[in-house]
Design an enzyme around this catalytic site. Structure first.
Site, mmCIF file in Angstrom:
data_model
loop_
_atom_site.group_PDB
_atom_site.id
_atom_site.type_symbol
_atom_site.label_atom_id
_atom_site.label_comp_id
_atom_site.label_asym_id
_atom_site.label_seq_id
_atom_site.Cartn_x
_atom_site.Cartn_y
_atom_site.Cartn_z
ATOM 1 N N HIS A 22 0.813 -1.224 0.000
ATOM 2 C CA HIS A 22 0.000 0.000 0.000
ATOM 3 C C HIS A 22 0.850 1.278 0.000
ATOM 4 O O HIS A 22 0.379 2.335 0.421
ATOM 5 C CB HIS A 22 -0.953 -0.013 1.209
ATOM 6 C CG HIS A 22 -0.252 -0.013 2.535
ATOM 7 N ND1 HIS A 22 -0.769 -0.650 3.639
ATOM 8 C CD2 HIS A 22 0.914 0.564 2.956
ATOM 9 C CE1 HIS A 22 0.046 -0.460 4.666
ATOM 10 N NE2 HIS A 22 1.079 0.271 4.277
ATOM 11 N N HIS A 69 -2.001 4.466 9.821
ATOM 12 C CA HIS A 69 -0.628 4.892 10.110
ATOM 13 C C HIS A 69 -0.656 6.144 10.977
ATOM 14 O O HIS A 69 -0.224 7.219 10.546
ATOM 15 C CB HIS A 69 0.137 5.162 8.827
ATOM 16 C CG HIS A 69 0.285 3.954 7.929
ATOM 17 N ND1 HIS A 69 -0.741 3.449 7.169
ATOM 18 C CD2 HIS A 69 1.357 3.160 7.680
ATOM 19 C CE1 HIS A 69 -0.302 2.391 6.481
ATOM 20 N NE2 HIS A 69 0.966 2.206 6.781
ATOM 21 N N HIS A 203 10.017 -4.257 4.238
ATOM 22 C CA HIS A 203 10.481 -2.868 4.233
ATOM 23 C C HIS A 203 10.729 -2.378 5.651
ATOM 24 O O HIS A 203 10.125 -2.845 6.602
ATOM 25 C CB HIS A 203 9.560 -1.909 3.470
ATOM 26 C CG HIS A 203 8.151 -1.691 3.976
ATOM 27 N ND1 HIS A 203 7.241 -2.694 4.161
ATOM 28 C CD2 HIS A 203 7.484 -0.550 4.290
ATOM 29 C CE1 HIS A 203 6.075 -2.178 4.557
ATOM 30 N NE2 HIS A 203 6.197 -0.881 4.659
ATOM 31 N N GLU A 250 3.610 -5.621 8.679
ATOM 32 C CA GLU A 250 2.318 -5.388 8.006
ATOM 33 C C GLU A 250 1.795 -6.658 7.327
ATOM 34 O O GLU A 250 0.590 -6.800 7.097
ATOM 35 C CB GLU A 250 2.452 -4.266 6.963
ATOM 36 C CG GLU A 250 2.650 -2.890 7.585
ATOM 37 C CD GLU A 250 2.742 -1.766 6.550
ATOM 38 O OE1 GLU A 250 2.598 -0.596 6.954
ATOM 39 O OE2 GLU A 250 2.973 -2.033 5.347
HETATM 40 C C1 DHB Z 1 6.306 3.419 2.738
HETATM 41 C C2 DHB Z 1 5.704 2.183 2.875
HETATM 42 C C3 DHB Z 1 4.632 1.998 3.748
HETATM 43 O O1 DHB Z 1 4.019 0.803 3.962
HETATM 44 C C4 DHB Z 1 4.144 3.086 4.465
HETATM 45 O O2 DHB Z 1 3.062 2.901 5.248
HETATM 46 C C5 DHB Z 1 4.746 4.346 4.341
HETATM 47 C C6 DHB Z 1 5.830 4.501 3.481
HETATM 48 C C7 DHB Z 1 7.454 3.603 1.808
HETATM 49 O O3 DHB Z 1 7.990 2.640 1.243
HETATM 50 O O4 DHB Z 1 7.839 4.765 1.575
HETATM 51 FE FE FE Z 2 2.468 0.954 5.653
#
Ligand code: DHB
Ligand code: FE
Length: 291
Positions: A22, A69, A203, A250
């Site tokens: 997302h 978030h 990530h 997540e």
């Molecule tokens: C990014 C990824 C995410 O899941 C998020 O909530 C905010 C930023 C990113 O890769 O920049």
């Molecule tokens: Fe996220």
């Protein structure tokens, strides 16, 4: 005739699940006309099949499992699991103004039924009657539906806390998926419902390991979503942290989608792309075999 036992009751059903990352920059790329840029084109190409598929398999309602978030919920108040029961949900202002996307229309009747069924099956949900929805919810809608004037289905937001320690376990999310399915299948209306799991894949946005991507972990996760979801659901949260980075957690939301499907499923589509912003993007469409 309703009294004739040979007449099958028309109830809501879940035929398919969708999982997708997302990343907020995906929304910004779309909203600012950058989807054909060299950086973004391969990502959006990966969703072309999905747009055709969802056109042919149009849901009436999506139970969209996502994480807020720190947008609707601040650190003052963090439900582990919450269900959006409102008529509609406004796209949130995440600092650059709200995304120019349609208002998200809810389904209060089904949401109230899901809340009753799931809570009385010993699974606590926080009932939310007013909530703005951030990229966690709107970016998956954009990826699947593009840029329509109105979203083509109703959406019931199911928010999961993966922002503030402690998150729920993968298994708890998997069991939530099962409870969501039982709830949908006892709703007395002929609706095609999909469950979507969002977020991930690997990530990490902060600290010394910011930028971490683990393709091997992600590849195995995608594989086990199909072949071994019960075992995947038992993966402890520290393994997500260690292998998939702090925001890799997540991915437990994908297991809520998976729990709402049969043990055996057809993998209709898989897409994996690195990177989008800081994130490894994963996307999967799974369908129950018997419909
Ligand atoms: C990014 C990824 C995410 O899941 C998020 O909530 C905010 C930023 C990113 O890769 O920049
Ligand atoms: Fe996220």
């Amino acid at each position: 005739m309703a009294t004739d036992s040979r007449v099958r009751k028309r109830v809501a059903r879940i035929a398919a699940g969708v999982a997708t990352s997302h990343v907020p920059a995906i929304g910004a790329a779309l909203d600012n006309g950058k989807s054909n840029d060299a950086y973004w084109a391969p990502l959006f190409k990966g969703y072309e099949f999905s747009k055709r598929w969802i056109d042919a398999n149009r849901p009436d309602v999506v139970l969209l499992v996502f994480n807020d978030h720190a947008t609707a919920f601040s650190l003052d108040f963090i439900p582990t699991f919450a269900i959006g029961c409102a008529e509609r949900f406004q796209p949130a202002d995440e600092g650059w103004g709200p995304r120019p996307v349609p208002v998200v229309e809810g389904h209060p009747e089904l949401a109230a039924h899901v809340a009753q069924s799931v809570i009385q099956a010993d699974f606590d949900l926080t009932i939310v009657n007013k909530m703005d929805v951030d990229h966690g919810l709107t970016v998956p809608l954009s990826l699947m539906f593009g840029q329509p004037a109105a979203w083509p289905c109703r959406v019931i937001p199911i928010a999961v806390n993966v922002v503030q320690y402690p998150p729920p376990s993968g298994n708890r999310c998997y069991q939530l998926g099962k409870a969501l399915r039982a709830a949908v299948e006892s709703f007395d209306e002929n609706l095609n419902v999909q469950v979507w799991g969002t977020g991930g894949m690997s990530h990490q946005l902060q600290g010394p390991r910011a930028g971490l991507i683990n393709k091997e972990f992600d590849r195995q996760f995608l594989e086990r979503m199909v072949s071994d979801p019960e075992a995947l659901a038992r993966l402890p949260h520290v393994d997500y942290m260690r292998e998939a980075g702090s925001e890799g957690i997540e991915l437990v939301m994908w297991l809520a989608m998976r729990g709402a499907l049969d043990t055996r499923v057809r993998e209709t589509y898989r897409f994996y792309h690195v990177p989008a912003s800081n994130t490894a993007v994963g996307h999967q469409i799974l369908e129950n075999l018997a419909r």
